[in-house]
Design a protein around this motif. Structure first.
Motif, PDB file in Angstrom:
ATOM      1  N   GLY A   1       0.797  -1.221   0.000  1.00 48.94           N
ATOM      2  CA  GLY A   1       0.000   0.000   0.000  1.00 48.94           C
ATOM      3  C   GLY A   1       0.827   1.268   0.000  1.00 48.94           C
ATOM      4  O   GLY A   1       2.024   1.268   0.329  1.00 48.94           O
ATOM      5  N   ALA A   2       0.175   2.375  -0.336  1.00 46.13           N
ATOM      6  CA  ALA A   2       0.845   3.669  -0.513  1.00 46.13           C
ATOM      7  C   ALA A   2       1.600   4.133   0.727  1.00 46.13           C
ATOM      8  O   ALA A   2       2.647   4.762   0.617  1.00 46.13           O
ATOM      9  N   SER A   3       1.118   3.834   1.906  1.00 46.39           N
ATOM     10  CA  SER A   3       1.795   4.296   3.125  1.00 46.39           C
ATOM     11  C   SER A   3       2.664   3.197   3.743  1.00 46.39           C
ATOM     12  O   SER A   3       3.130   3.344   4.869  1.00 46.39           O
ATOM     13  N   SER A   4       2.899   2.120   3.003  1.00 47.10           N
ATOM     14  CA  SER A   4       3.663   0.982   3.536  1.00 47.10           C
ATOM     15  C   SER A   4       5.115   0.989   3.059  1.00 47.10           C
ATOM     16  O   SER A   4       5.419   1.409   1.949  1.00 47.10           O
ATOM     17  N   VAL A   5       6.004   0.476   3.923  1.00 49.09           N
ATOM     18  CA  VAL A   5       7.400   0.251   3.573  1.00 49.09           C
ATOM     19  C   VAL A   5       7.703  -1.202   3.913  1.00 49.09           C
ATOM     20  O   VAL A   5       7.532  -1.627   5.055  1.00 49.09           O
TER      21      VAL A   5
ATOM     22  N   GLU B   1       2.477   0.380  -4.415  1.00 49.08           N
ATOM     23  CA  GLU B   1       2.098   1.783  -4.317  1.00 49.08           C
ATOM     24  C   GLU B   1       2.998   2.499  -3.312  1.00 49.08           C
ATOM     25  O   GLU B   1       3.143   3.701  -3.362  1.00 49.08           O
ATOM     26  N   GLY B   2       3.606   1.733  -2.412  1.00 44.94           N
ATOM     27  CA  GLY B   2       4.497   2.267  -1.385  1.00 44.94           C
ATOM     28  C   GLY B   2       5.945   1.990  -1.746  1.00 44.94           C
ATOM     29  O   GLY B   2       6.349   2.172  -2.894  1.00 44.94           O
ATOM     30  N   SER B   3       6.717   1.506  -0.752  1.00 42.99           N
ATOM     31  CA  SER B   3       8.147   1.286  -0.964  1.00 42.99           C
ATOM     32  C   SER B   3       8.551  -0.137  -0.601  1.00 42.99           C
ATOM     33  O   SER B   3       8.087  -0.685   0.396  1.00 42.99           O
TER      34      SER B   3
ATOM     35  N   GLY C   1       3.798   6.787  -7.255  1.00 43.31           N
ATOM     36  CA  GLY C   1       4.336   7.100  -5.932  1.00 43.31           C
ATOM     37  C   GLY C   1       5.154   5.980  -5.323  1.00 43.31           C
ATOM     38  O   GLY C   1       5.693   6.128  -4.233  1.00 43.31           O
TER      39      GLY C   1
END
Length: 146
Positions: A17-21, A35-37, A57
């Protein structure tokens, strides 16, 4: 960049997810969307088809080994895509890109070498395209090698 088609044959199996690393190497089957890193390598399971979507992103710091990919984010590492590779307008790759088929949109950046490869699926190995071209006889009637 086109949106992936997630029908029943192309179901999304893994997502970051976008806010996940995610830290560490990832090996997946089927398809993966980032979507994240991801800080680590991303690989499809050897011998199976694998599809990666890296959103605008999203980022991967590590090597990527997949069958097909649509990249619109950042990759710091080498990319090995032995099927279809699409680089969207926001794609940035710092590393070498090995591909069989490439579509590159205006604005995409590769800070490294582009290496066209071909696969011999029956033998399951990848060989540089240059070596395949050298094998075509010069006296062939199809015009190749003349």
């Amino acid at each position: 960049m086109r949106e992936p088609n997630f029908d029943t044959e192309d179901a999304l199996h893994t997502i970051v997810g976008a806010s996940s690393v995610f830290r560490g190497d990832v090996e997946f089957t089927g398809s993966m969307r980032v979507e994240g890193s991801v800080i680590g390598g991303v690989s499809g399971v050897p011998g199976g088809a694998s599809r990666l979507w890296l959103d605008e992103g999203g980022s991967i710091i590590g090597d990527v080994h997949v069958t097909d990919a649509l990249i619109d984010g950042r990759v710091t590492g080498n990319v090995y895509c032995m099927g279809y590779l699409e680089l969207g307008a926001s794609a940035f790759i710092k590393g070498d890109v090995h591909y069989a088929y490439l579509e590159m949109h205006i604005g995409a950046t590769v800070a490294g070498h582009l290496v066209r490869e071909t696969t011999t699926l029956a033998e399951g190995k990848v060989v540089p395209l240059k070596s395949v071209v050298q094998q075509v006889p010069r006296n062939s009637t199809d015009g190749i090698g003349d």
